[in-house]
Design an enzyme around this catalytic site. Structure first.
Site, PDB file in Angstrom:
ATOM      1  N   SER A 105       0.824  -1.211   0.000  1.00 45.94           N
ATOM      2  CA  SER A 105       0.000   0.000   0.000  1.00 45.94           C
ATOM      3  C   SER A 105       0.858   1.260   0.000  1.00 45.94           C
ATOM      4  O   SER A 105       0.357   2.344  -0.273  1.00 45.94           O
ATOM      5  CB  SER A 105      -0.872   0.056   1.247  1.00 45.94           C
ATOM      6  OG  SER A 105      -1.469  -1.160   1.499  1.00 45.94           O
TER       7      SER A 105
ATOM      8  N   ASN B 154      -3.541   6.656  -0.839  1.00 42.90           N
ATOM      9  CA  ASN B 154      -3.074   6.706   0.548  1.00 42.90           C
ATOM     10  C   ASN B 154      -2.177   7.913   0.790  1.00 42.90           C
ATOM     11  O   ASN B 154      -2.130   8.441   1.897  1.00 42.90           O
ATOM     12  CB  ASN B 154      -2.350   5.411   0.915  1.00 42.90           C
ATOM     13  CG  ASN B 154      -3.339   4.286   1.181  1.00 42.90           C
ATOM     14  OD1 ASN B 154      -4.532   4.529   1.336  1.00 42.90           O
ATOM     15  ND2 ASN B 154      -2.860   3.061   1.238  1.00 42.90           N
TER      16      ASN B 154
ATOM     17  N   HIS C 278      -2.169  -2.740  -6.305  1.00 42.35           N
ATOM     18  CA  HIS C 278      -2.643  -2.360  -4.980  1.00 42.35           C
ATOM     19  C   HIS C 278      -4.157  -2.455  -4.915  1.00 42.35           C
ATOM     20  O   HIS C 278      -4.863  -1.581  -5.434  1.00 42.35           O
ATOM     21  CB  HIS C 278      -2.155  -0.937  -4.635  1.00 42.35           C
ATOM     22  CG  HIS C 278      -2.627  -0.478  -3.296  1.00 42.35           C
ATOM     23  ND1 HIS C 278      -2.905   0.835  -3.021  1.00 42.35           N
ATOM     24  CD2 HIS C 278      -2.878  -1.173  -2.159  1.00 42.35           C
ATOM     25  CE1 HIS C 278      -3.320   0.922  -1.761  1.00 42.35           C
ATOM     26  NE2 HIS C 278      -3.312  -0.276  -1.226  1.00 42.35           N
TER      27      HIS C 278
ATOM     28  N   GLU D  91      -4.881   0.161  -7.856  1.00 44.82           N
ATOM     29  CA  GLU D  91      -3.818   1.046  -8.340  1.00 44.82           C
ATOM     30  C   GLU D  91      -2.762   0.145  -8.980  1.00 44.82           C
ATOM     31  O   GLU D  91      -2.223  -0.746  -8.322  1.00 44.82           O
ATOM     32  CB  GLU D  91      -3.208   1.846  -7.189  1.00 44.82           C
ATOM     33  CG  GLU D  91      -4.102   2.983  -6.709  1.00 44.82           C
ATOM     34  CD  GLU D  91      -3.535   3.738  -5.513  1.00 44.82           C
ATOM     35  OE1 GLU D  91      -3.791   4.943  -5.405  1.00 44.82           O
ATOM     36  OE2 GLU D  91      -2.854   3.114  -4.672  1.00 44.82           O
TER      37      GLU D  91
END
Ligand code: 3HC
Length: 680
Positions: free
Chosen positions: A401, A472, A422, A434
């Protein structure tokens, strides 16, 4: 735009506007002219309208919305078809969506294949069917069935459409064209749906709105759809159409529809890889390996199993392997219990899973996804082992992540085969992936990753390598500011309320409680430097321990926590902070505008290919309300100069690490949108 063919006494109008036969101005003009000419052509007894290629029509050309209207309008074309003195038959295969179905409703008869999808998905674009669909569909199939289709936007199959009277005859893909011509020769004359009447108990509409209150909350279009269908039951066609038009015009010029149309095109743009050479060949993926049978590894595996792709899942201990494989089965069985899967489908999916402790069993996999916990040393060790085991050409992916794909790839002798995939938790449900492109990731590896993600029903977005990738990374300033706001005087409830009122499914503290306050905690209860560490030290790890930033009851219902208030107060005292009144506007600036600022940095660093990709990440990964488009679209709606001015106003509170994105400042000053490649 169209082809016309005279088959003896039947004129066939073939919509021919690849790829989806959208009903742009050219098509509308051509169809209207062909229908008009047919009226005085003595050779023509009847007309068939059919679509060339893989479908009938996907509806109005969405790119024309917001631009000046070119005549004839779609409602005019549909009215002209219905008014035809010669019978008109729609022959539907593939899909008839939106304006496409409205054209078919203007026709006097409809014949379709059983698998054709017929629907009015306008509501998903923040509008309503604006070419008579809200007036004709209820007249044909009744108010209740029409409400269901129009308000949810979900299409139905041709077979179902035949049951409810939307379709007169079913045919097959092979014989549709011939059957439609034959059908057209058998009918007596026009049979106009607009001349029918329909009635309904007025209470039905209210009941429908109440029953669907959750799904239509905050949205303008579904409410307008209900109002328009009500008009069909109360007014003659022309008056109902006037009502429909007025509602359509208000919606199409409104912010929600602009945002939803943006999302439609953003999703499609995200699928495209900039600079991808045309002759790139995808690598075949017949078997997938997953390392780690934890929550993520299991969820990731389910995506492939559900798509019929066999998975080898590897763990280090038998117990963990059994638990992981057991959870996969349990999840499938739970879905089956809700009636969404058959027992056979469950067994088929589970039968494709090969759980093993043998790392060497990954040697026949075409793609291997590592899904172990976030630790660079562990990941590098796994990739070094993979390098020895994986067959040449296998794609090696990490589900990290945050960590650098480049560093992970450096543990192998084949960094060109390495990329990030991801997934978001729960990985079998969340749509976003992702697809992280490392410095050395080969074009065909990236293209295969994107294609595969789509094959398993995901929405993939390309991201470059940086800490936290797109989504993130943007959470970081949001959480930092949320934490700081708490000390300065806000409560978790206030910060979260601002986010939920905005339309997010939850705020930063609710999200921390759901994900686990202890994620990334150093696990040393004696080292307490901030509120979060104090919560962790007290075992307040979030929903799973029934206490986090909130207290939770047995049903996971949150209430404000006096313990948290006390901890926060202690930290205020320690830091010499006198709490002050925090305005909602400050919360918006410090938690949402800072995200926009981070997004602009992500864009100017080339981590995201385009601003709209960032919006897609937030729509599908974090539940950003689609009717607000996504953070970057929303910022442009609010005004980039307003965003910059607000950030400047609070610059002192934003911390020493905060800096304004030069791209954001430049676009704001020049009045340019964020996406322009020339300003990157
Ligand atoms: N108008 C303009 N362009 C459209 C379009 C439309 N209605 N539908 C699709 N396209 C474009 C897409 O943007 C894409 O363009 P790109 O290749 O440049 O990216 C291309 O056509 C192919 O589309 P997809 O990639 O989506 O192809 P798929 O095969 O995956 O999906 C589809 C096909 C299910 C038809 C999907 O495109 C779709 O859902 N289209 C929109 C359907 C819709 O919402 N119709 C209602 C329109 S509004 C209306 O009709 C108003 C009326 O009531 C007045």
């Amino acid at each position: 735009m169209i082809q016309t063919h005279l088959h003896d006494d039947v004129l066939e109008i073939l919509l021919d506007n690849a790829p989806v036969n959208a009903l742009g101005a050219g098509v509308r003009q051509a169809v209207a002219a062909a229908v008009d000419e047919a009226q005085s052509d003595a050779r023509v007894r009847a007309i068939v309208i059919r679509g060339n290629g893989k479908l009938f029509s996907a509806g109005a050309d969405i790119t024309e919305f917001g631009k000046p209207l070119a005549h004839p309008s779609l409602p005019q074309v549909v009215d002209a078809i219905e008014a035809s003195r010669k019978p008109v038959v729609a022959a539907i295969h593939g899909m008839a969506l939106g304006g496409g179905l409205e054209v078919a409703l203007g026709c006097h008869y409809r014949i379709a294949t059983p698998k054709a999808k017929l629907g009015l998905p306008e509501v998903t674009l923040g509008i309503l069917p604006g070419a008579g669909g809200t007036q004709r569909l209820p007249r044909l199939v009744g108010v209740e069935a029409a409400l269901g289709m129009i308000v949810t936007g979900s299409p139905i199959l041709g077979s179902k459409a035949a049951e409810i009277g939307l379709i007169d005859q079913l045919s097959t893909d092979e014989s549709l064209a011939a059957d439609a011509l034959a059908f057209a020769r058998t009918v007596d004359g026009p049979r106009r749906t607009g001349e029918r009447n329909v009635s309904a108990d007025p209470a039905l509409f209210e009941r429908f709105a109440i029953d669907n209150a959750r799904a239509i909350k905050n949205l303008d279009a579904p409410k307008a759809c209900i109002e328009a269908v009500k008009a069909a039951a109360e007014l003659p066609l022309d008056k109902g159409q006037e009502k429909e038009r007025a509602l359509f015009t208000a919606l199409v010029t409104g912010d929600q529809s602009k945002a939803l149309r943006h999302v439609f095109f953003a999703e499609r743009a995200a699928a495209k890889i900039e600079g991808l050479s045309k002759d790139v060949q995808l690598r075949p993926i017949a078997r997938v390996g997953v390392i780690g049978a934890g929550t993520m590894g299991g969820g990731i595996s389910m995506n492939f199993l559900s798509a019929g792709i066999p998975v080898t899942i590897v763990e280090m201990a038998q117990e963990a392997l059994d638990r992981g494989a057991g959870l996969i089965r349990k999840n499938y069985e739970a879905t089956a219990a809700k009636g969404r899967l058959t027992t056979e489908q469950v067994e088929k999916a589970v039968g494709l899973l090969n759980p093993t402790l043998d790392f060497g069993a990954l040697d026949d996999c075409d793609l291997i996804i590592e899904a172990v916990y976030e630790n660079m040393d562990v990941k590098k060790e796994i990739f070094a082992r993979l390098d020895k085991v994986a067959k040449p050409g296998a794609i090696l992916a990490s589900n990290t992540s945050y960590l650098s794909i480049d560093e992970i790839a450096s543990a192998t002798a084949r960094p060109q085969d390495v990329l990030g995939l991801h997934f978001f938790s729960p990985a079998n449900i969340m749509k976003l992936v992702e697809v992280v492109r490392g410095a050395e990731t080969a074009q065909d590896v990236l293209a295969t990753g994107m294609d595969l993600a789509r094959r398993i029903g995901k929405v993939p977005v390309v991201s470059g390598v940086c800490y936290g990738f797109i989504g993130n990374r943007m959470l970081i300033p949001r959480q930092e500011n949320a934490n700081a706001l708490l000390l300065e005087g806000a409560t978790p409830e206030q910060v979260d309320r601002v986010h939920t009122t905005f339309g997010m499914p939850m705020g930063p503290f609710q999200m921390a409680d759901l994900a686990g306050v202890d994620i990334g905690w150093h696990r040393d209860a004696s080292r307490i430097e901030n509120v979060r560490e104090a919560l962790c030290a007290q075992g307040r790890w979030g929903q799973k321990t029934k206490a986090g930033y909130y207290d939770y009851d047995e049903k996971r219902k949150p209430t404000p926590s006096p313990v948290v208030a006390e901890i926060v107060q202690e930290f205020r005292q320690k830091s010499g902070i006198t709490p002050r009144e925090i305005s909602d506007e400050e919360i918006v600036t410090r938690t949402l505008y800072t995200m926009v600022n981070e997004g602009a940095k992500i864009l100017e660093e080339g981590i995201a290919q385009r601003a709209s990709d960032i919006d897609v990440v937030w729509n599908y990964g974090y539940g950003w309300p689609r009717y607000k488009g996504g953070p970057m679209f929303w910022a442009e709606q609010v005004g980039l100069s307003h965003v910059v001015a607000a950030l400047q106003k609070y610059e002192n509170a934003l911390g020493e690490t905060f800096s304004l994105s030069p791209l954001l400042v430049r676009c704001a000053a020049e009045g340019k949108p964020l996406d322009r490649p020339d300003v990157r």
